[in-house]
Design a protein around this motif. Structure first.
Motif, mmCIF file in Angstrom:
data_model
loop_
_atom_site.group_PDB
_atom_site.id
_atom_site.type_symbol
_atom_site.label_atom_id
_atom_site.label_comp_id
_atom_site.label_asym_id
_atom_site.label_seq_id
_atom_site.Cartn_x
_atom_site.Cartn_y
_atom_site.Cartn_z
ATOM 1 N N ASP A 99 -26.970 -69.217 -52.280
ATOM 2 C CA ASP A 99 -26.445 -69.781 -50.958
ATOM 3 C C ASP A 99 -25.263 -70.260 -51.058
ATOM 4 N N ASP A 124 -22.284 -72.459 -39.262
ATOM 5 C CA ASP A 124 -23.086 -72.938 -40.379
ATOM 6 C C ASP A 124 -23.156 -74.767 -40.213
ATOM 7 N N THR A 179 -27.765 -64.968 -43.170
ATOM 8 C CA THR A 179 -28.086 -65.094 -41.604
ATOM 9 C C THR A 179 -27.346 -63.848 -40.997
ATOM 10 N N ASN A 187 -25.187 -68.678 -44.887
ATOM 11 C CA ASN A 187 -24.797 -68.066 -43.679
ATOM 12 C C ASN A 187 -24.704 -66.474 -43.933
ATOM 13 N N TYR A 215 -22.317 -71.271 -47.830
ATOM 14 C CA TYR A 215 -21.724 -70.036 -47.632
ATOM 15 C C TYR A 215 -22.291 -68.629 -47.658
ATOM 16 N N PRO A 243 -18.642 -65.775 -40.084
ATOM 17 C CA PRO A 243 -19.466 -66.661 -40.624
ATOM 18 C C PRO A 243 -18.431 -68.063 -40.745
ATOM 19 N N ASN A 265 -27.069 -76.683 -42.345
ATOM 20 C CA ASN A 265 -26.233 -76.238 -42.970
ATOM 21 C C ASN A 265 -26.963 -75.278 -44.155
ATOM 22 N N ARG A 266 -26.566 -73.703 -44.211
ATOM 23 C CA ARG A 266 -27.082 -73.055 -44.977
ATOM 24 C C ARG A 266 -26.317 -72.579 -46.459
ATOM 25 N N TYR A 300 -17.431 -72.321 -40.965
ATOM 26 C CA TYR A 300 -17.714 -73.615 -41.065
ATOM 27 C C TYR A 300 -16.673 -74.539 -41.047
ATOM 28 N N LYS A 332 -25.518 -70.833 -33.862
ATOM 29 C CA LYS A 332 -25.278 -72.030 -34.634
ATOM 30 C C LYS A 332 -26.438 -72.290 -35.344
ATOM 31 N N ASN A 333 -26.496 -72.300 -36.838
ATOM 32 C CA ASN A 333 -27.288 -72.694 -37.676
ATOM 33 C C ASN A 333 -27.723 -74.148 -37.489
#
Length: 216
Positions: free
Chosen positions: A183, A39, A78, A75, A72, A8, A69-70, A10, A65-66
């Motif tokens: 989230d 993310d 996901t 993501n 930490y 994951p 932004n979801r 970012y 790619k999301n």
């Protein structure tokens, strides 16, 4: 037994290629899929991931790619959902900050595949490797204090709760109420608390760390 590694990410443009480079060829051949879910980074993490895939030509590396932004924890949700959808039996989370040795994927997966544990954590604390690996002293003290407090609350004896190296069996991820979790960063603690509550077996393995200025 299908094994998936998910990373994951970012804003991990500096360290993501380093992490991918450290995954040994024998690990790349054993896992069903290595997938990176970005993310919605502010930097070019996603593009660097695509470039790496195209240049190295790893057939089992996929980059996602999301669109928004979801967070930490969001993501991770996901990532777990995607891995389960693709039929993974063992799902291993590896942070993209270059701290953790990917070589440990095999023994972590083996501890689950053999039925010894349902969840395995890569601990930077066991063996005294956190400070040896360059973890800042204030972060080390914070980690130890928080872990002591969390062990007191849960009645457990983990060496650390904040590792970014985690392996889960498919059964665990299917049965935990993961969608109900935060989230945000508290997600990591919530999922471990759920593991304890539902009685799953959790183990730790010593994970030497490599701390640098780009580590979170």
């Amino acid at each position: 037994m299908k094994i998936s590694i998910f990373i994951p990410t970012y804003n991990a443009a500096k360290t993501l290629p380093l992490v991918l480079d450290r995954i040994p060829q024998e690990i790349k051949e054993k896992v069903e899929e290595i997938f990176v879910i970005d993310d919605a980074s502010c930097d070019n993490t996603y593009l660097i991931g695509l470039e790496y895939k195209n240049q190295v030509k790893l057939p089992n590396l996929n980059i996602y790619k999301n669109e928004v932004n979801r967070g930490y924890g969001g993501n991770q949700k996901t990532c777990y959902k995607e891995a389960l959808k693709r039929g993974a039996d063992i799902i291993i989370m590896l942070h993209p900050d270059y701290q953790y040795p990917p070589k440990l994927v095999a023994p972590m997966a083996a501890l689950i595949a053999s039925g010894v544990f349902d969840v395995v954590l890569g601990s930077r604390i066991l063996g005294g490797y956190a400070l040896k690996g360059g973890m800042p002293f204030y972060k080390y003290i914070s980690n130890r204090l928080l872990t002591a407090f969390e062990n007191l609350l849960t009645g457990q004896k983990l060496s650390e709760y904040h590792t970014g190296y985690r392996a889960f069996s498919r059964e665990v991820l299917l049965n935990l109420p993961i969608p109900e979790n935060s989230d945000d960063f508290v997600f990591d603690n919530q999922i471990l608390t759920q593991v304890f509550y539902f009685g799953y077996r959790i183990g730790e393995i010593t994970s030497p760390c490599s701390y640098n200025q780009d580590c979170s």
